[in-house]
Write an enzyme that holds these catalytic residues in place. Structure first.
Site, PDB file in Angstrom:
ATOM      1  N   ASP A  72     -30.015  43.722  99.801  1.00  0.00           N
ATOM      2  CA  ASP A  72     -30.226  45.163  99.884  1.00  0.00           C
ATOM      3  C   ASP A  72     -31.321  45.643  98.936  1.00  0.00           C
ATOM      4  O   ASP A  72     -31.808  44.885  98.085  1.00  0.00           O
ATOM      5  CB  ASP A  72     -28.902  45.906  99.603  1.00  0.00           C
ATOM      6  CG  ASP A  72     -28.115  45.264  98.453  1.00  0.00           C
ATOM      7  OD1 ASP A  72     -28.714  44.546  97.646  1.00  0.00           O
ATOM      8  OD2 ASP A  72     -26.905  45.491  98.382  1.00  0.00           O
ATOM      9  N   ASP A 141     -14.774  49.212  95.105  1.00  0.00           N
ATOM     10  CA  ASP A 141     -14.189  49.800  96.320  1.00  0.00           C
ATOM     11  C   ASP A 141     -14.243  48.842  97.514  1.00  0.00           C
ATOM     12  O   ASP A 141     -13.995  49.227  98.644  1.00  0.00           O
ATOM     13  CB  ASP A 141     -14.920  51.106  96.677  1.00  0.00           C
ATOM     14  CG  ASP A 141     -16.411  50.878  96.933  1.00  0.00           C
ATOM     15  OD1 ASP A 141     -16.880  49.728  96.812  1.00  0.00           O
ATOM     16  OD2 ASP A 141     -17.110  51.863  97.259  1.00  0.00           O
ATOM     17  N   HIS A 143     -16.927  47.175  98.671  1.00  0.00           N
ATOM     18  CA  HIS A 143     -18.155  47.064  99.458  1.00  0.00           C
ATOM     19  C   HIS A 143     -18.841  45.716  99.225  1.00  0.00           C
ATOM     20  O   HIS A 143     -18.772  45.149  98.136  1.00  0.00           O
ATOM     21  CB  HIS A 143     -19.105  48.249  99.225  1.00  0.00           C
ATOM     22  CG  HIS A 143     -19.829  48.274  97.909  1.00  0.00           C
ATOM     23  ND1 HIS A 143     -19.549  49.162  96.906  1.00  0.00           N
ATOM     24  CD2 HIS A 143     -20.874  47.534  97.442  1.00  0.00           C
ATOM     25  CE1 HIS A 143     -20.368  48.973  95.892  1.00  0.00           C
ATOM     26  NE2 HIS A 143     -21.183  47.986  96.182  1.00  0.00           N
ATOM     27  N   GLU A 148     -20.574  50.294 102.457  1.00  0.00           N
ATOM     28  CA  GLU A 148     -19.522  51.067 101.810  1.00  0.00           C
ATOM     29  C   GLU A 148     -18.281  51.141 102.705  1.00  0.00           C
ATOM     30  O   GLU A 148     -18.360  50.849 103.903  1.00  0.00           O
ATOM     31  CB  GLU A 148     -20.047  52.487 101.547  1.00  0.00           C
ATOM     32  CG  GLU A 148     -21.238  52.543 100.590  1.00  0.00           C
ATOM     33  CD  GLU A 148     -20.833  52.408  99.127  1.00  0.00           C
ATOM     34  OE1 GLU A 148     -19.813  51.750  98.838  1.00  0.00           O
ATOM     35  OE2 GLU A 148     -21.546  52.957  98.276  1.00  0.00           O
TER      36      GLU A 148
END
Ligand code: GLP
Length: 266
Positions: A72, A141, A143, A148
């Site tokens: 990314d 979380d 991801h 996400e």
């Protein structure tokens, strides 16, 4: 799924680096048949990169026939921005090994044409057939890359908007100023990661314990993107003891027991 539980961060980093070296060497890469390695950023892989650099300097591993694809990049940050993932990767890994620059692939955060950039990236990966080993971290979380919670589990490379939790977590790389953290990114999709022959996720510290619980014991759910690893034929999570804090004692015992009986080389 394979779950490797090590005592601490250092042991995880050494294990992961040895495993990467083992995969590359046993593949016997050549210029015509390079090893395709997917890579990630974040603080978690830093120890592994340092170990790999050490192994390279000791003559134990070469990256001359390795092609890389990073997961990314922040939109709006270019190679010279010290917070860009381009900069991070060169500073912490590429500048210290023998990988040719032409073998390195990162999404261009300065592109004006997001759709084309993302499609070209997918096409570039496909031109090599398949990523042999995709290494990632995981957000607290759940991801993976920048997919996400709520991301399609079959998503491909595309633009994503970051959640407040991720912006907050990543602000430590931006002088703890959340206003400096870009809010959108280019990221490979969950489907892109799942297409790799093998996926290895690194997780350290009890901040990651909930994500590891969902990855290993939870049900597959787009609100915990890492849980998709359960559908991969060859996935490994390498974590330290604190990252297992939310697993059942039985689960931890089970995976540790399996590892005791396995592959001496890893
Ligand atoms: C970012 C990256 C992810 C990484 C995550 C965790 O969001 N895009 O690829 O896995 O951070 O980072 P860290 O290893 O610093 O906890």
């Amino acid at each position: 799924m394979r779950l490797i539980i090590k005592k601490n961060y250092e042991d995880c980093s050494v294990w992961a680096a040895n495993y990467v070296a083992y995969c590359i060497k046993s593949f016997r890469p050549t210029p015509n048949k390079p090893f395709i390695l997917g890579l990630c950023t974040g603080s978690t892989p830093l120890g592994m990169y340092a170990e790999l650099i050490k192994m390279y300097k000791q003559g134990k591993i070469s990256f001359a026939n390795v092609v890389t694809f990073n997961m990314d990049e922040y939109i709006g940050l270019g190679p010279k921005d010290t917070q860009s993932y381009y900069y991070f990767m060169h500073e912490n890994f590429f500048n210290h090994i023998d990988i040719p620059q032409k073998n390195i692939h990162l999404l261009n955060g300065l592109t004006k044409n997001y759709a084309k950039e993302c499609q070209d990236y997918e096409d570039a990966i496909k031109s090599y057939g398949q990523i042999n080993l995709f290494i990632g971290g995981v957000g607290s979380d759940g991801h993976i890359a920048f997919n996400e919670p709520g991301s399609s589990l079959t998503s491909r490379t595309r633009v994503k908007t970051l959640t407040s939790e991720t912006i907050d977590a990543n602000s430590r790389f931006f002088d703890y100023d959340i206003s400096k953290v870009p809010t959108s990114v280019l990221t490979v999709g969950i489907g892109t990661i799942m297409d790799a022959q093998e996926v290895m996720i690194l997780a350290n510290g009890d901040k990651k314990a909930r994500a590891i619980h969902h990855a290993v014991e939870g049900s597959i759910n787009h609100m915990w993107p890492i849980s998709i690893l359960q559908m991969h034929q060859h996935s490994t999570i390498v974590c330290d003891e604190p990252a297992t804090n939310e697993l059942k004692a039985d689960t931890v015992r089970y995976f540790k027991d399996i590892e005791k009986k396995l592959r001496p080389e890893t």
